[in-house]
Write an enzyme that holds these catalytic residues in place. Structure first.
Site, PDB file in Angstrom:
ATOM      1  N   LYS A  42       0.818  -1.186   0.000  1.00 12.69           N
ATOM      2  CA  LYS A  42       0.000   0.000   0.000  1.00 12.69           C
ATOM      3  C   LYS A  42       0.862   1.251   0.000  1.00 12.69           C
ATOM      4  CE  LYS A  42      -3.528  -2.043   2.943  1.00 12.69           C
ATOM      5  NZ  LYS A  42      -4.173  -1.959   4.250  1.00 12.69           N
ATOM      6  N   GLY A  43       2.028   1.166   0.568  1.00 17.05           N
ATOM      7  CA  GLY A  43       2.846   2.344   0.832  1.00 17.05           C
ATOM      8  C   GLY A  43       3.247   3.161  -0.377  1.00 17.05           C
ATOM      9  N   GLU A  98       8.252   1.605  -5.784  1.00 13.31           N
ATOM     10  CA  GLU A  98       8.279   1.212  -4.376  1.00 13.31           C
ATOM     11  C   GLU A  98       8.475   2.448  -3.514  1.00 13.31           C
ATOM     12  OE1 GLU A  98       7.334  -0.582  -2.050  1.00 13.31           O
ATOM     13  OE2 GLU A  98       8.592  -2.362  -2.040  1.00 13.31           O
ATOM     14  N   ASP A  99       7.945   2.420  -2.306  1.00 16.18           N
ATOM     15  CA  ASP A  99       8.114   3.553  -1.399  1.00 16.18           C
ATOM     16  C   ASP A  99       9.493   3.531  -0.750  1.00 16.18           C
ATOM     17  OD1 ASP A  99       7.526   1.297   0.135  1.00 16.18           O
ATOM     18  OD2 ASP A  99       5.997   2.274   1.364  1.00 16.18           O
ATOM     19  N   ASP A 102      14.558  -1.557   1.908  1.00 12.17           N
ATOM     20  CA  ASP A 102      15.486  -1.748   3.013  1.00 12.17           C
ATOM     21  C   ASP A 102      16.203  -3.090   2.864  1.00 12.17           C
ATOM     22  OD1 ASP A 102      13.284  -3.262   3.872  1.00 12.17           O
ATOM     23  OD2 ASP A 102      12.869  -2.016   5.589  1.00 12.17           O
ATOM     24  N   LYS A 130      17.198   2.572   1.870  1.00 16.28           N
ATOM     25  CA  LYS A 130      17.841   2.410   3.169  1.00 16.28           C
ATOM     26  C   LYS A 130      18.872   1.289   3.020  1.00 16.28           C
ATOM     27  CE  LYS A 130      14.970   2.519   6.708  1.00 16.28           C
ATOM     28  NZ  LYS A 130      14.104   2.086   7.854  1.00 16.28           N
ATOM     29  N   PHE A 151      13.263   4.746  11.455  1.00 13.59           N
ATOM     30  CA  PHE A 151      11.903   4.306  11.171  1.00 13.59           C
ATOM     31  C   PHE A 151      11.114   5.517  10.699  1.00 13.59           C
ATOM     32  CE2 PHE A 151       7.689   2.799  11.421  1.00 13.59           C
ATOM     33  CZ  PHE A 151       7.770   1.423  11.285  1.00 13.59           C
ATOM     34  N   VAL A 152      10.780   5.527   9.413  1.00  7.12           N
ATOM     35  CA  VAL A 152      10.132   6.689   8.809  1.00  7.12           C
ATOM     36  C   VAL A 152       8.665   6.415   8.489  1.00  7.12           C
ATOM     37  CG1 VAL A 152      12.229   7.762   7.910  1.00  7.12           C
ATOM     38  CG2 VAL A 152      11.065   6.042   6.537  1.00  7.12           C
ATOM     39  N   ASP A 158       3.905   3.758   6.726  1.00 11.81           N
ATOM     40  CA  ASP A 158       3.045   3.681   7.894  1.00 11.81           C
ATOM     41  C   ASP A 158       3.730   3.085   9.116  1.00 11.81           C
ATOM     42  OD1 ASP A 158       1.599   0.570   8.315  1.00 11.81           O
ATOM     43  OD2 ASP A 158       2.979   0.936   6.669  1.00 11.81           O
ATOM     44  N   ARG A 164       0.123   7.274   6.956  1.00 15.86           N
ATOM     45  CA  ARG A 164       0.342   7.258   5.501  1.00 15.86           C
ATOM     46  C   ARG A 164      -0.043   8.601   4.873  1.00 15.86           C
ATOM     47  NH1 ARG A 164       1.229   1.990   3.696  1.00 15.86           N
ATOM     48  NH2 ARG A 164       0.315   0.334   4.946  1.00 15.86           N
TER      49      ARG A 164
END
Length: 176
Positions: A42-43, A98-99, A102, A130, A151-152, A158, A164
């Site tokens: 969803k991100g 992609e958001d 990592d 990341k 952690f963003v 989210d 979000r």
């Protein structure tokens, strides 16, 4: 929501500038190709929506739901296709949107699957990278920002399905 934000990492204006820069490059690189923006839900939805409006080419959009986290706050190490849907990509030039990347597990899995399904090409576009958390190598073709291991949240990212809707990328204030 400000009380949950430690600090703003990337402003709304910086995001807009990055989206515009990436869209111009994608427009140049994909002229004359059968482009599919494959958005990882969803991100990535806000990033993909802004990006597709700025790409000056005919394109199609599709979505996949993948997970390597399940109900955990850390990667399980196993990627699963949620809902069982895999878009038709045979002969198409696929740009995965992609958001954040990592560990690289999700994008490594998705890229391999698309090539196995006959995609003409697969490239990766991410707003945030990341690299410090990387477990699997992933070639990022279009990048918004390199970030530290924080952690963003915001702009699609989210924490427990919240935040979000923030128009910027912030660092989540963690309880001590």
């Amino acid at each position: 929501m400000a009380e949950h934000i430690e600090s703003v990492m990337i402003t709304t204006e910086q995001i807009k500038e990055a989206v515009s820069r990436i869209a111009k490059q994608v427009t140049e690189d994909y002229k004359g190709k059968d482009l599919v923006l494959l958005t990882v839900l969803k991100g990535s939805l806000p990033f993909a929506a802004d990006l597709m409006r700025e790409i000056d080419l005919p394109l199609t959009v599709d979505f996949v739901r993948l997970s390597s986290y399940g109900n955990l706050s850390y990667s399980s190490g196993k990627v699963t296709m949620r809902d069982g849907y895999f878009p038709p990509v045979e002969g198409k030039d696929v740009l995965v949107v992609e958001d954040i990347i990592d560990t690289g597990l999700t994008l490594s899995y998705l890229s391999e699957e698309m090539m196995n399904k006959g995609a003409a090409s697969v490239k990766i576009c991410t707003l945030l990278n990341k690299a410090a958390r990387r477990e699997k190598p992933v070639k990022v073709d279009y990048l918004g920002f390199e970030i530290e291991n924080e952690f963003v949240i915001g702009y699609g990212l989210d924490y427990d399905e919240r935040y979000r809707n923030l128009p910027y990328i912030g660092i989540l204030k963690l309880d001590d």
